[in-house]
Design an enzyme around this catalytic site. Structure first.
Site, PDB file in Angstrom:
ATOM      1  N   PRO F   2       0.802  -1.209   0.000  1.00 38.10           N
ATOM      2  CA  PRO F   2       0.000   0.000   0.000  1.00 38.10           C
ATOM      3  C   PRO F   2       0.850   1.281   0.000  1.00 38.10           C
ATOM      4  O   PRO F   2       1.970   1.265   0.481  1.00 38.10           O
ATOM      5  CB  PRO F   2      -0.790  -0.100   1.322  1.00 38.10           C
ATOM      6  CG  PRO F   2      -0.510  -1.440   1.882  1.00 38.10           C
ATOM      7  CD  PRO F   2       0.764  -1.890   1.293  1.00 38.10           C
ATOM      8  N   LEU F   9      -0.050  19.974   8.315  1.00 37.06           N
ATOM      9  CA  LEU F   9       0.585  21.293   8.408  1.00 37.06           C
ATOM     10  C   LEU F   9       2.087  21.142   8.630  1.00 37.06           C
ATOM     11  O   LEU F   9       2.522  20.276   9.386  1.00 37.06           O
ATOM     12  CB  LEU F   9      -0.008  22.095   9.575  1.00 37.06           C
ATOM     13  CG  LEU F   9      -1.305  22.858   9.304  1.00 37.06           C
ATOM     14  CD1 LEU F   9      -1.702  23.668  10.521  1.00 37.06           C
ATOM     15  CD2 LEU F   9      -1.176  23.785   8.095  1.00 37.06           C
ATOM     16  N   GLU F  10       2.880  22.006   8.010  1.00 40.79           N
ATOM     17  CA  GLU F  10       4.326  21.938   8.203  1.00 40.79           C
ATOM     18  C   GLU F  10       4.678  22.269   9.651  1.00 40.79           C
ATOM     19  O   GLU F  10       3.890  22.884  10.374  1.00 40.79           O
ATOM     20  CB  GLU F  10       5.035  22.897   7.234  1.00 40.79           C
ATOM     21  CG  GLU F  10       4.721  24.344   7.445  1.00 40.79           C
ATOM     22  CD  GLU F  10       5.454  25.234   6.446  1.00 40.79           C
ATOM     23  OE1 GLU F  10       6.114  24.723   5.531  1.00 40.79           O
ATOM     24  OE2 GLU F  10       5.359  26.464   6.592  1.00 40.79           O
ATOM     25  N   GLY F  11       5.832  21.837  10.072  1.00 41.40           N
ATOM     26  CA  GLY F  11       6.282  22.171  11.415  1.00 41.40           C
ATOM     27  C   GLY F  11       6.482  20.972  12.334  1.00 41.40           C
ATOM     28  O   GLY F  11       6.846  21.134  13.482  1.00 41.40           O
ATOM     29  N   ARG F  12       6.246  19.764  11.834  1.00 38.10           N
ATOM     30  CA  ARG F  12       6.527  18.581  12.651  1.00 38.10           C
ATOM     31  C   ARG F  12       8.043  18.387  12.714  1.00 38.10           C
ATOM     32  O   ARG F  12       8.755  18.656  11.738  1.00 38.10           O
ATOM     33  CB  ARG F  12       5.884  17.323  12.044  1.00 38.10           C
ATOM     34  CG  ARG F  12       4.467  17.487  11.641  1.00 38.10           C
ATOM     35  CD  ARG F  12       3.535  17.771  12.794  1.00 38.10           C
ATOM     36  NE  ARG F  12       2.340  18.456  12.297  1.00 38.10           N
ATOM     37  CZ  ARG F  12       1.261  18.662  13.023  1.00 38.10           C
ATOM     38  NH1 ARG F  12       1.218  18.290  14.285  1.00 38.10           N
ATOM     39  NH2 ARG F  12       0.216  19.282  12.501  1.00 38.10           N
TER      40      ARG F  12
END
Lengths: 61, 61, 61, 61, 61, 61
Positions: F2, F9-12
């Site tokens: 799979p 959202l960016e920022g992790r």
């Protein structure tokens, strides 16, 4: 947001889908600080004749 | 990786799909130095009533 | 239509992209009877830290 | 280009789809200076058992 | 749900994006009986060198 | 296959991404009988100004 799309061969049972979305949502909530009700999942079921690896349709393997 | 998704009107024959994924895989391997077994392709067949251009469904043209 | 999206690790040269879209378009035209000017391709460049296989980020391999 | 993909629960009528693609195309043309004939839309109809929110399939709600 | 993804050349202003998502949401709400707070939109900005038509990168036209 | 695509959202942090792909892969393997090395994940990081809910950009909230 977050939105998750899962492309997978068709043929999973309803119970498998149930466990799949439950488990993935828990992972996203626990690792990304997302609220559960913000997690949307789409399962994209693919026919064997619409998927290929190494240039060969899965229906031909 | 690489993963290729092809959105195309439904109605291609199995043989057309076979040549399509074979040809695309060769191009990706030759131009991007990818190994064939890493190339995954999904064909996303679209109904005419689920596709539009210039604001008009293809089923209405 | 057809629309093709290619997800691939970042780092391909402009010349590689040029050959990639040229080759894929030819395959789609030849196998699916599509007119060249109808074939749209998007290249989706992926950072190694945004792609994973077997549960491991490519940037960690 | 632009290409718009809409993932929505199955069950919309043909007339709803007709108005949907007409309206979205107008918005894209008016806000982004795109020519109408460049706007391609795909409607991706999703079954309730292939969509989840908060870890629960929509078919289970 | 519904989730809308818009692939568009980079370079739109913030105000254009603002009007774009406002207008599309209104259309989806009005034509599909969706609640506004259920409508999620992603704008996917594409570089000219990552998009092609008729086999030619937009950056080469 | 799979193949899983996660729009978030960016920022992790890198560590969050690491745990995210590890956890999701485990869920897919356990619920769908997939081999780990077949599970491909793409993280699609979204800017606040490229995502909207209820017709309002997240950068405007």
């Amino acid at each position: 947001m977050p939105t998750i799309q899962i492309s997978i061969l068709e043929g999973r049972t309803l119970e498998q889908k149930r466990q799949l979305v439950k488990g993935i949502t828990e992972v996203v909530v626990n690792t990304c600080n997302a609220k559960p009700e913000k997690v949307t999942i789409y399962i994209n079921e693919i026919k064997k004749e619409n998927s290929a690896k190494a240039g060969i349709l899965r229906s031909d393997r």
